[in-house]
Scaffold this motif. Structure first.
Motif, PDB file in Angstrom:
ATOM      1  N   ALA A 185       0.831  -1.202   0.000  1.00  0.00           N
ATOM      2  CA  ALA A 185       0.000   0.000   0.000  1.00  0.00           C
ATOM      3  C   ALA A 185       0.870   1.258   0.000  1.00  0.00           C
ATOM      4  CB  ALA A 185      -0.926  -0.006   1.214  1.00  0.00           C
ATOM      5  N   LEU A 186       1.983   1.228   0.721  1.00  0.00           N
ATOM      6  CA  LEU A 186       2.927   2.355   0.674  1.00  0.00           C
ATOM      7  C   LEU A 186       3.424   2.577  -0.750  1.00  0.00           C
ATOM      8  CD1 LEU A 186       5.136   1.607   3.844  1.00  0.00           C
ATOM      9  CD2 LEU A 186       3.379   3.391   3.629  1.00  0.00           C
ATOM     10  N   PHE A 187       3.758   1.482  -1.447  1.00  0.00           N
ATOM     11  CA  PHE A 187       4.245   1.595  -2.826  1.00  0.00           C
ATOM     12  C   PHE A 187       3.170   2.174  -3.738  1.00  0.00           C
ATOM     13  CE2 PHE A 187       6.963  -2.442  -1.960  1.00  0.00           C
ATOM     14  CZ  PHE A 187       7.938  -1.689  -1.323  1.00  0.00           C
ATOM     15  N   VAL A 237     -15.823   0.938  -2.022  1.00  0.00           N
ATOM     16  CA  VAL A 237     -15.654   0.409  -0.671  1.00  0.00           C
ATOM     17  C   VAL A 237     -17.027   0.125  -0.069  1.00  0.00           C
ATOM     18  CG1 VAL A 237     -14.732   0.856   1.639  1.00  0.00           C
ATOM     19  CG2 VAL A 237     -13.505   1.675  -0.392  1.00  0.00           C
ATOM     20  N   THR A 238     -17.222  -1.115   0.349  1.00  0.00           N
ATOM     21  CA  THR A 238     -18.455  -1.533   0.995  1.00  0.00           C
ATOM     22  C   THR A 238     -18.098  -2.350   2.230  1.00  0.00           C
ATOM     23  OG1 THR A 238     -18.575  -3.618  -0.234  1.00  0.00           O
ATOM     24  CG2 THR A 238     -19.628  -1.684  -1.256  1.00  0.00           C
ATOM     25  N   GLU A 239     -19.107  -2.787   2.967  1.00  0.00           N
ATOM     26  CA  GLU A 239     -18.831  -3.616   4.138  1.00  0.00           C
ATOM     27  C   GLU A 239     -18.142  -4.909   3.719  1.00  0.00           C
ATOM     28  OE1 GLU A 239     -21.247  -5.780   7.831  1.00  0.00           O
ATOM     29  OE2 GLU A 239     -22.257  -4.339   6.534  1.00  0.00           O
ATOM     30  N   ARG A 240     -18.541  -5.470   2.576  1.00  0.00           N
ATOM     31  CA  ARG A 240     -17.933  -6.704   2.080  1.00  0.00           C
ATOM     32  C   ARG A 240     -16.578  -6.437   1.434  1.00  0.00           C
ATOM     33  NH1 ARG A 240     -18.479  -9.921  -2.766  1.00  0.00           N
ATOM     34  NH2 ARG A 240     -18.121 -12.112  -2.292  1.00  0.00           N
ATOM     35  N   ASN A 241     -16.446  -5.270   0.836  1.00  0.00           N
ATOM     36  CA  ASN A 241     -15.198  -4.901   0.151  1.00  0.00           C
ATOM     37  C   ASN A 241     -14.519  -3.787   0.937  1.00  0.00           C
ATOM     38  OD1 ASN A 241     -13.364  -5.229  -2.002  1.00  0.00           O
ATOM     39  ND2 ASN A 241     -14.237  -3.486  -3.107  1.00  0.00           N
ATOM     40  N   ARG A 242     -14.253  -4.068   2.194  1.00  0.00           N
ATOM     41  CA  ARG A 242     -13.701  -3.076   3.111  1.00  0.00           C
ATOM     42  C   ARG A 242     -12.251  -2.739   2.776  1.00  0.00           C
ATOM     43  NH1 ARG A 242     -13.217  -8.053   5.101  1.00  0.00           N
ATOM     44  NH2 ARG A 242     -11.285  -8.630   6.172  1.00  0.00           N
ATOM     45  N   ILE A 243     -11.784  -1.626   3.268  1.00  0.00           N
ATOM     46  CA  ILE A 243     -10.370  -1.268   3.127  1.00  0.00           C
ATOM     47  C   ILE A 243      -9.536  -2.150   4.049  1.00  0.00           C
ATOM     48  CG2 ILE A 243      -8.635   0.521   3.571  1.00  0.00           C
ATOM     49  CD1 ILE A 243     -10.170   1.038   1.050  1.00  0.00           C
ATOM     50  N   VAL A 244      -8.510  -2.799   3.475  1.00  0.00           N
ATOM     51  CA  VAL A 244      -7.591  -3.589   4.296  1.00  0.00           C
ATOM     52  C   VAL A 244      -6.321  -2.794   4.592  1.00  0.00           C
ATOM     53  CG1 VAL A 244      -8.479  -5.853   3.653  1.00  0.00           C
ATOM     54  CG2 VAL A 244      -6.763  -4.765   2.202  1.00  0.00           C
ATOM     55  N   ALA A 245      -5.933  -1.936   3.678  1.00  0.00           N
ATOM     56  CA  ALA A 245      -4.872  -0.941   3.886  1.00  0.00           C
ATOM     57  C   ALA A 245      -5.022   0.052   2.739  1.00  0.00           C
ATOM     58  CB  ALA A 245      -3.479  -1.564   3.884  1.00  0.00           C
ATOM     59  N   GLU A 246      -5.182   1.300   3.074  1.00  0.00           N
ATOM     60  CA  GLU A 246      -5.410   2.310   2.043  1.00  0.00           C
ATOM     61  C   GLU A 246      -4.273   2.320   1.033  1.00  0.00           C
ATOM     62  OE1 GLU A 246      -7.973   3.927   0.656  1.00  0.00           O
ATOM     63  OE2 GLU A 246      -8.436   4.889   2.572  1.00  0.00           O
ATOM     64  N   PRO A 247      -4.541   2.178  -0.288  1.00  0.00           N
ATOM     65  CA  PRO A 247      -5.807   2.356  -1.000  1.00  0.00           C
ATOM     66  C   PRO A 247      -6.519   1.058  -1.382  1.00  0.00           C
ATOM     67  CG  PRO A 247      -4.019   2.395  -2.585  1.00  0.00           C
ATOM     68  CD  PRO A 247      -3.390   2.111  -1.245  1.00  0.00           C
ATOM     69  N   THR A 447      -0.035   4.954   4.569  1.00  0.00           N
ATOM     70  CA  THR A 447      -1.177   4.046   4.509  1.00  0.00           C
ATOM     71  C   THR A 447      -1.921   4.103   5.828  1.00  0.00           C
ATOM     72  OG1 THR A 447      -1.944   1.842   3.858  1.00  0.00           O
ATOM     73  CG2 THR A 447      -0.051   1.925   5.337  1.00  0.00           C
ATOM     74  N   ILE A 448      -3.180   3.677   5.768  1.00  0.00           N
ATOM     75  CA  ILE A 448      -4.024   3.540   6.955  1.00  0.00           C
ATOM     76  C   ILE A 448      -4.563   2.116   6.941  1.00  0.00           C
ATOM     77  CG2 ILE A 448      -6.060   4.359   8.195  1.00  0.00           C
ATOM     78  CD1 ILE A 448      -5.758   7.005   6.596  1.00  0.00           C
ATOM     79  N   MET A 449      -4.365   1.407   8.042  1.00  0.00           N
ATOM     80  CA  MET A 449      -4.743  -0.004   8.106  1.00  0.00           C
ATOM     81  C   MET A 449      -5.709  -0.213   9.275  1.00  0.00           C
ATOM     82  SD  MET A 449      -2.230  -3.340   8.055  1.00  0.00           S
ATOM     83  CE  MET A 449      -1.271  -2.724   9.446  1.00  0.00           C
ATOM     84  N   PRO A 450      -7.017  -0.301   8.983  1.00  0.00           N
ATOM     85  CA  PRO A 450      -7.982  -0.570  10.061  1.00  0.00           C
ATOM     86  C   PRO A 450      -7.782  -1.982  10.602  1.00  0.00           C
ATOM     87  CG  PRO A 450      -9.059   0.240   8.053  1.00  0.00           C
ATOM     88  CD  PRO A 450      -7.660  -0.154   7.680  1.00  0.00           C
ATOM     89  N   GLY A 451      -8.067  -2.171  11.864  1.00  0.00           N
ATOM     90  CA  GLY A 451      -7.916  -3.492  12.459  1.00  0.00           C
ATOM     91  C   GLY A 451      -8.774  -3.657  13.693  1.00  0.00           C
ATOM     92  N   ARG A 452      -8.939  -4.893  14.117  1.00  0.00           N
ATOM     93  CA  ARG A 452      -9.774  -5.175  15.290  1.00  0.00           C
ATOM     94  C   ARG A 452      -9.220  -4.525  16.546  1.00  0.00           C
ATOM     95  NH1 ARG A 452     -10.787 -11.693  14.372  1.00  0.00           N
ATOM     96  NH2 ARG A 452     -12.000 -11.504  12.427  1.00  0.00           N
TER      97      ARG A 452
END
Length: 509
Positions: A185-187, A237-247, A447-452
């Motif tokens: 994602a950084l790249f 971007v949807t609930e099923r196709n969520r962001i794993v790490a921007e973009p 990058t932004i990486m959402p997580g639990r």
């Protein structure tokens, strides 16, 4: 073709095997069983009339994901000698067994290595096998089952280790960026910055790149996710196709939940004749190159991998063909940047009529661990057998765009009295990497990486003297995170403070 020198290496057989948990005949096979079936398929594919399995003198196993990190535990156990476990299933007892280093470049690089061994008389028949059963591990674990997949096989083994030295900078790990998804994602964000593209527009570009890949996967019986997707489905971007790490939305990154195996058989032309392999089965190896990149942060430009590009260029030069002469392409596609890095360098459009994948790509066909390129080579071989004058190019990427091997194939004979396998020299121009920094810096990428367990938000930036640093948004700094979430931090000045925890924290200056 009867005039081909006996020592000329040729691919004589390829095999693939796969299963999905929702298949009606699903058997929940172990990785070794999957690989054994792929090797059996490659032997059958060769059409040999004599004992090709007994003629194998070298077997190399590609590391499974479960054995690719020091200290990792295979949930259901593993073979202590994977190449001999594969061989045992087809009656092969090779003189030499190899466990290759980590990286998706492995199968492609080994084709070149073994072809050179054959050309120089050190081998007559070599096999490369890899397999993954990650999907079955997850399926059985959810059901509370724990089969015993451990195997204790006697015999010589050349374990080449993990080969991970120099790939990843320790400061990335300290800042929560140790996995492939955020690193790539950084790249991709660095490339987005160089192109001046907005965040949503860039996601759309990724969707347009990968939608044709999904169409190929939808027709591939070995694909883990055989469904065609539109560019819009992949980009929005949807609930099923969520962001794993921007973009990256989830559906645009490599899919590791697969049960897949592939095998490649290489023999000398002389031995192929002796085994009764029909010459119409032979596919020639015109060039293989193997290159290694600088560590992630040492690279002068994080938007590109010069080593990967050099690997492709050197292979074309050795094969004495241009990119326009290539009829079939498979560009490694774990993430968009791995594809566009090569496509940009060689002027290949996303909608090139040749297509950019032979399998359907890692997000849709599946990211079969370190072994994906073996599947790509298998597909290339089948294409070339039906198209005698064509060339195929397979690009194989490992690590964090850290290692790259390129192969060029054709039914046209290749003269192995000339150089056909080359390891490229390491690059020397590099940036200084600094673990700790207090003061100002300028943002290169992020990058932004959402997580639990919370969101990891990080930037890679340059100090005034050109050193690279990494910095996080503090967990309670919602204002800085909000600015970063807008997607346009490139070139902005940040104020960085080093902490005792080993992390740098930043705010926008």
């Amino acid at each position: 073709m009867s005039e081909i020198a006996d020592t000329t290496p040729v691919i004589i057989g390829v095999g693939q095997y796969s299963e999905r948990p929702d298949d009606p005949d699903y058997r929940a096979l172990s990785p070794m069983d999957l690989g054994g079936k792929a090797l059996a398929a490659a032997l059958a594919d060769s059409g040999a009339t004599d004992d090709a399995a007994g003629a194998i003198d070298t077997i190399a196993a590609i590391r499974q994901f479960e054995t690719s990190v020091p200290g990792a535990v295979a949930p259901f156990g593993k073979s202590n000698n994977a190449p001999r476990s594969y061989g045992k299933r087809v009656g092969a007892e090779p003189e030499r067994a190899i466990l290759e280093i980590v990286g998706g470049q492995g199968p492609q690089k080994l084709v070149g290595e073994f072809a050179a061994d054959i050309a120089e008389g050190r081998s007559e028949v070599a096999a490369i096998i890899g397999s993954e059963a990650i999907s079955t591990v997850l399926t059985l674990s959810k059901q509370g089952e724990k089969p015993d997949w451990s195997e204790d096989i006697e015999g010589q083994l050349e374990d080449r280790g993990f080969g991970m030295r120099g790939l990843l900078d320790s400061t990335l790990i300290a800042h929560g960026l140790a996995a492939p998804i955020p690193i790539y994602a950084l790249f991709d964000n660095a490339r987005r910055a160089a192109r001046g593209a907005g965040l949503e527009a860039y996601r759309r570009e990724i969707g347009e790149l990968f939608a044709p890949f999904s169409e190929v996967a939808a027709k591939n019986p070995h694909a883990a996710a055989p469904a065609a997707r539109t560019a819009e489905e992949l980009a929005i971007v949807t609930e099923r196709n969520r962001i794993v790490a921007e973009p990256y939305p989830r559906m645009t990154v490599a899919r590791d939940q697969v049960n897949q195996a592939a095998a490649i058989l290489i023999a000398s032309a002389g031995k192929a004749r002796a085994l009764g392999v029909p010459e119409e089965k032979w596919v020639h190896i015109h060039a293989v190159t193997d290159a290694k990149e600088l560590s992630v942060l040492e690279r002068p430009d994080m938007a590109t991998s010069p080593a990967s590009i050099a690997s492709v260029r050197a292979a074309l030069d050795m094969a004495r063909v241009g990119m326009d002469a290539i009829g079939y392409l498979d560009l490694y596609s774990c993430f968009a940047i791995a594809v566009t890095n090569i496509a940009d360098a060689f002027g290949i459009a996303p909608d090139d009529p040749r297509g950019l994948t032979l399998t359907g790509g890692l997000p849709f066909f599946g990211g079969a661990g370190n072994n994906y390129s073996a599947h790509a080579i298998a597909e290339a071989v089948q294409k070339l057998r039906a198209d005698e004058d064509a060339y195929a190019l397979v690009g194989a990427n490992g690590g964090f765009m850290s290692k790259y091997a390129t192969g060029i194939y054709s039914r046209r004979p290749a003269d192995w009295s000339a150089e056909r396998f080359r390891k490229l020299p390491d690059q020397t121009e590099k940036r200084e990497v600094r673990d700790s920094h207090s003061g100002e810096a300028v943002v290169d990428t992020y990058t932004i990486m959402p997580g639990r367990n919370g969101t990891v938000a990080a930037v890679v930036a340059r100090t005034g003297d050109g050193a690279r640093i990494v910095a996080n948004v503090a967990p309670d700094d919602t204002n800085t995170l909000a600015v970063l979430e807008r997607g346009e931090p490139f070139g902005r000045t940040i104020a960085v403070e080093a902490t005792d925890s080993g992390r740098n924290l930043f705010t926008f200056a």
